[in-house]
Scaffold this motif. Structure first.
Motif, PDB file in Angstrom:
ATOM      1  N   UNK A 127       0.859  -1.176   0.000  1.00  0.00           N
ATOM      2  CA  UNK A 127       0.000   0.000   0.000  1.00  0.00           C
ATOM      3  C   UNK A 127       0.901   1.234   0.000  1.00  0.00           C
ATOM      4  N   UNK A 128       0.698   2.123  -0.983  1.00  0.00           N
ATOM      5  CA  UNK A 128       1.505   3.357  -1.038  1.00  0.00           C
ATOM      6  C   UNK A 128       1.300   4.167   0.247  1.00  0.00           C
ATOM      7  N   UNK A 129       0.087   4.098   0.815  1.00  0.00           N
ATOM      8  CA  UNK A 129      -0.229   4.796   2.081  1.00  0.00           C
ATOM      9  C   UNK A 129       0.767   4.452   3.196  1.00  0.00           C
ATOM     10  N   UNK A 130       1.240   3.232   3.201  1.00  0.00           N
ATOM     11  CA  UNK A 130       2.175   2.823   4.253  1.00  0.00           C
ATOM     12  C   UNK A 130       3.503   3.565   4.099  1.00  0.00           C
ATOM     13  N   UNK A 131       3.701   4.149   2.906  1.00  0.00           N
ATOM     14  CA  UNK A 131       4.959   4.826   2.595  1.00  0.00           C
ATOM     15  C   UNK A 131       4.829   6.349   2.682  1.00  0.00           C
ATOM     16  N   UNK A 132       3.795   6.832   3.418  1.00  0.00           N
ATOM     17  CA  UNK A 132       3.776   8.262   3.706  1.00  0.00           C
ATOM     18  C   UNK A 132       5.068   8.587   4.446  1.00  0.00           C
ATOM     19  N   UNK A 133       5.594   9.792   4.208  1.00  0.00           N
ATOM     20  CA  UNK A 133       6.887  10.154   4.809  1.00  0.00           C
ATOM     21  C   UNK A 133       6.821  10.133   6.328  1.00  0.00           C
ATOM     22  N   UNK A 150       4.103  14.070  -0.340  1.00  0.00           N
ATOM     23  CA  UNK A 150       3.825  13.501   0.991  1.00  0.00           C
ATOM     24  C   UNK A 150       4.341  12.061   1.109  1.00  0.00           C
ATOM     25  N   UNK A 151       4.594  11.444  -0.052  1.00  0.00           N
ATOM     26  CA  UNK A 151       4.954  10.019  -0.041  1.00  0.00           C
ATOM     27  C   UNK A 151       6.455   9.806  -0.203  1.00  0.00           C
ATOM     28  N   UNK A 211      11.449  -4.720   4.501  1.00  0.00           N
ATOM     29  CA  UNK A 211      10.777  -4.368   5.758  1.00  0.00           C
ATOM     30  C   UNK A 211       9.838  -3.206   5.449  1.00  0.00           C
ATOM     31  N   UNK A 212       8.549  -3.556   5.330  1.00  0.00           N
ATOM     32  CA  UNK A 212       7.543  -2.559   4.942  1.00  0.00           C
ATOM     33  C   UNK A 212       7.233  -1.642   6.118  1.00  0.00           C
ATOM     34  N   UNK A 213       7.228  -0.304   5.895  1.00  0.00           N
ATOM     35  CA  UNK A 213       6.871   0.585   7.008  1.00  0.00           C
ATOM     36  C   UNK A 213       5.389   0.462   7.366  1.00  0.00           C
ATOM     37  N   UNK A 214       5.023   0.947   8.535  1.00  0.00           N
ATOM     38  CA  UNK A 214       3.614   0.941   8.969  1.00  0.00           C
ATOM     39  C   UNK A 214       3.245   2.384   9.264  1.00  0.00           C
ATOM     40  N   UNK A 215       2.041   2.790   8.837  1.00  0.00           N
ATOM     41  CA  UNK A 215       1.627   4.183   9.008  1.00  0.00           C
ATOM     42  C   UNK A 215       0.523   4.294  10.043  1.00  0.00           C
ATOM     43  N   UNK A 218       4.725   7.780  10.531  1.00  0.00           N
ATOM     44  CA  UNK A 218       5.113   6.370  10.462  1.00  0.00           C
ATOM     45  C   UNK A 218       5.234   5.831  11.881  1.00  0.00           C
ATOM     46  N   UNK A 219       4.790   4.606  12.079  1.00  0.00           N
ATOM     47  CA  UNK A 219       4.944   4.032  13.420  1.00  0.00           C
ATOM     48  C   UNK A 219       6.320   3.357  13.507  1.00  0.00           C
TER      49      UNK A 219
END
Ligand code: CTP
Length: 211
Positions: free
Chosen positions: A38-44, A64-65, A84-88, A95-96
């Motif tokens: 999900x591109x959303x997970x890659x918000x800055x 923003x991404x 390692x996918x980030x979590x938003x 980002x969490x």
């Protein structure tokens, strides 16, 4: 022939139902080799900003991404490497600290409002979908979701929609329709479109001798 995963991009405006379409395709391949990014997970990452400053960010603008990181991750997955996918965190607007370990798979679905906006991302995709849903339905869905799931008030949703989401949609999202291979009306209930997509993906996988 070297093994290379199939990459599918799914886009559409906020509240268009692109997540439902992406998930419906994903579910049809459950048990096979498929993953979703999900591109959303890659918000800055905005942990360096105060909460008040984070509220001022335009989350519907390409800036923003962290699209560079998403591209790097797709390239690694195309080489069958782990990422390692980030979590938003939508409530905290950043980002969490958590990350999700993702194993490479033969089919990669990339979903988000701006995944067809960046040429480098488009060039990585084998199939590009645009989920086309009327603006009135999108705002209704967004209102319900943001209040229920993202801790927002009705006033804040309306204000954000009128001042940011709508103009950004017209400037950046709607024009990406021209890059789509397929434009799907409505969202997750379009079973004909989902069946067609599943058949097409199966054909590609068979051609690559993945199935
Ligand atoms: N967004 C926000 N606050 C943040 C980060 C993002 O309000 N801190 C909003 C942006 O305004 C953007 C939206 O999140 O418009 C992107 O998510 P959206 O595409 O609406 O979510 P999906 O569930 O993927 O959409 P769909 O309904 O199409 O499945």
């Amino acid at each position: 022939m070297t093994r290379k995963p199939v990459v599918i991009g799914v886009t559409g405006g906020s509240g268009s139902g692109k997540t439902s379409i992406a998930k419906a395709i994903y579910d049809r391949f459950k048990g096979h080799s498929i993953l979703m990014l999900e591109h959303d997970y890659y918000y800055k990452d905005q942990t360096h900003l105060s909460f008040e400053e984070r509220l001022k960010t335009n989350y519907d603008h390409p800036f923003a991404f962290d699209t560079d990181l998403l591209i790097e991750h797709i390239q690694r997955l195309l080489q069958y490497e782990h990422i390692q996918k980030p979590v938003y965190d939508y409530a905290a607007h950043t980002r969490s600290e958590e990350v999700i370990e993702v194993e490479p798979k033969d089919v990669i679905i990339i979903e988000g409002i701006l995944v067809l906006e960046d040429e480098r991302l488009r060039d990585l995709m084998d199939i590009k979908l645009f989920v086309d849903t009327d603006a009135d339905l999108r705002i209704i869905r967004r209102m319900i979701r943001d209040i229920k799931e993202r801790g927002r008030t009705m006033d804040s949703v309306i204000d954000q929609y009128v001042n940011v989401v709508r103009p950004m949609h017209n400037q950046f999202i709607e024009p990406t329709k021209r890059y789509a291979d397929i434009i799907i009306p409505e969202g997750g209930q379009n079973h004909v479109a989902i069946d067609l997509m599943v058949t097409k993906i199966q054909t590609i996988l068979e051609q690559k001798s993945f199935l």
